[in-house]
Design an enzyme around this catalytic site. Structure first.
Site, short mmCIF file in Angstrom:
data_model
loop_
_atom_site.label_atom_id
_atom_site.label_comp_id
_atom_site.label_asym_id
_atom_site.label_seq_id
_atom_site.Cartn_x
_atom_site.Cartn_y
_atom_site.Cartn_z
N GLN A 50 -1.82 -1.20 0.51
CA GLN A 50 -1.55 -2.48 -0.16
C GLN A 50 -2.24 -3.66 0.52
O GLN A 50 -2.28 -4.75 -0.03
CB GLN A 50 -0.04 -2.73 -0.23
CG GLN A 50 0.67 -1.77 -1.18
CD GLN A 50 2.14 -2.06 -1.26
OE1 GLN A 50 2.91 -1.58 -0.44
NE2 GLN A 50 2.54 -2.87 -2.23
N CYS A 99 7.56 -4.22 -6.35
CA CYS A 99 6.43 -3.87 -5.50
C CYS A 99 5.56 -5.11 -5.29
O CYS A 99 5.26 -5.81 -6.25
CB CYS A 99 5.61 -2.77 -6.17
SG CYS A 99 4.22 -2.19 -5.20
N LEU A 100 5.15 -5.36 -4.06
CA LEU A 100 4.33 -6.55 -3.78
C LEU A 100 2.96 -6.47 -4.46
O LEU A 100 2.31 -7.49 -4.65
CB LEU A 100 4.16 -6.75 -2.27
CG LEU A 100 5.43 -7.15 -1.51
CD1 LEU A 100 5.13 -7.31 -0.03
CD2 LEU A 100 6.04 -8.42 -2.07
N GLU A 142 7.32 3.92 -0.88
CA GLU A 142 6.17 3.69 0.01
C GLU A 142 5.33 4.95 0.21
O GLU A 142 4.10 4.87 0.27
CB GLU A 142 6.64 3.13 1.36
CG GLU A 142 7.39 1.80 1.31
CD GLU A 142 6.70 0.71 0.50
OE1 GLU A 142 5.46 0.72 0.41
OE2 GLU A 142 7.41 -0.15 -0.05
N HIS A 145 2.87 5.38 -2.44
CA HIS A 145 1.64 4.60 -2.26
C HIS A 145 0.59 5.41 -1.48
O HIS A 145 -0.60 5.31 -1.76
CB HIS A 145 1.92 3.30 -1.50
CG HIS A 145 2.43 2.18 -2.36
ND1 HIS A 145 1.73 1.66 -3.41
CD2 HIS A 145 3.59 1.46 -2.29
CE1 HIS A 145 2.44 0.67 -3.96
NE2 HIS A 145 3.57 0.53 -3.30
CO CO Z 1 5.06 -0.85 -3.63
#
Ligand code: CO
Length: 175
Positions: A50, A99-100, A142, A145
């Site tokens: 991310q 989610c960022l 996470e 991801h």
């Molecule tokens: Co996320």
């Protein structure tokens, strides 16, 4: 240092992150920067991809609320998880996730209720952790991801279509 967050539908979010083999200063700086980045955006979890780094590293900090309802995310309470492996998953539960990398979108997502994982810390030491609450959700989110997956992929076809339409409309000017 706060780093830029990779925003959906950036293709980097689809990368499968690589195992960490050097537990060196570069990794430590990455983890420190990830913490600053996460806290600056009021997030509770962040994976290295991310911030554009395809390494199997993630952080989680679920703040306990004090009596003023203020949530403090102390650095020393941050879980730094490197090279995680699921040992066990069981049960099913739905929780709301965000989610960022997909800011402003919150959806109920079904995941395992209980998980246990093994992982390494920033020095390469092995640990294990288990949970059947929100930490279990965050771990699964996470770790997804690291496999190139984001939570909206778990939505039903109809809800996914609705999300894509809304997302395109919102980010029409920036995409
Ligand atoms: Co996320």
């Amino acid at each position: 240092m706060v780093r830029d967050i990779v925003i959906y539908p950036d293709k980097r979010l689809k990368l499968i992150s690589k195992e960490v083999t050097s537990f060196d200063n570069e990794l430590h700086t990455l983890l420190d920067d990830m913490y600053e980045t996460m806290v600056s955006k009021n997030g509770v979890g962040l994976a290295a991809i991310q911030v554009g780094v395809a390494k199997r590293a993630l952080i989680i900090n679920i703040p306990p609320e004090d009596e003023n309802g203020e949530a403090k995310q102390l650095k020393e309470n941050t879980l730094e998880i490197i090279n995680p492996i699921f040992i066990e998953k069981s049960g099913v539960e739905k929780h709301q996730e965000g989610c960022l990398s997909i800011p402003g979108i919150y959806e109920d997502i079904e995941r395992a209720k209980y998980v246990s994982i093994e992982y390494q810390d920033r020095y390469g030491e092995k640990h294990s952790i288990e949970d059947d609450n929100f930490l279990a959700v965050a771990l699964q989110h996470e770790i997804d991801h690291l496999e190139g997956r984001v939570f909206i992929e778990k939505l039903s076809f109809i809800k996914r279509k609705k999300f894509e339409k809304e997302w395109k409309k919102r980010y029409r000017n920036t995409l």
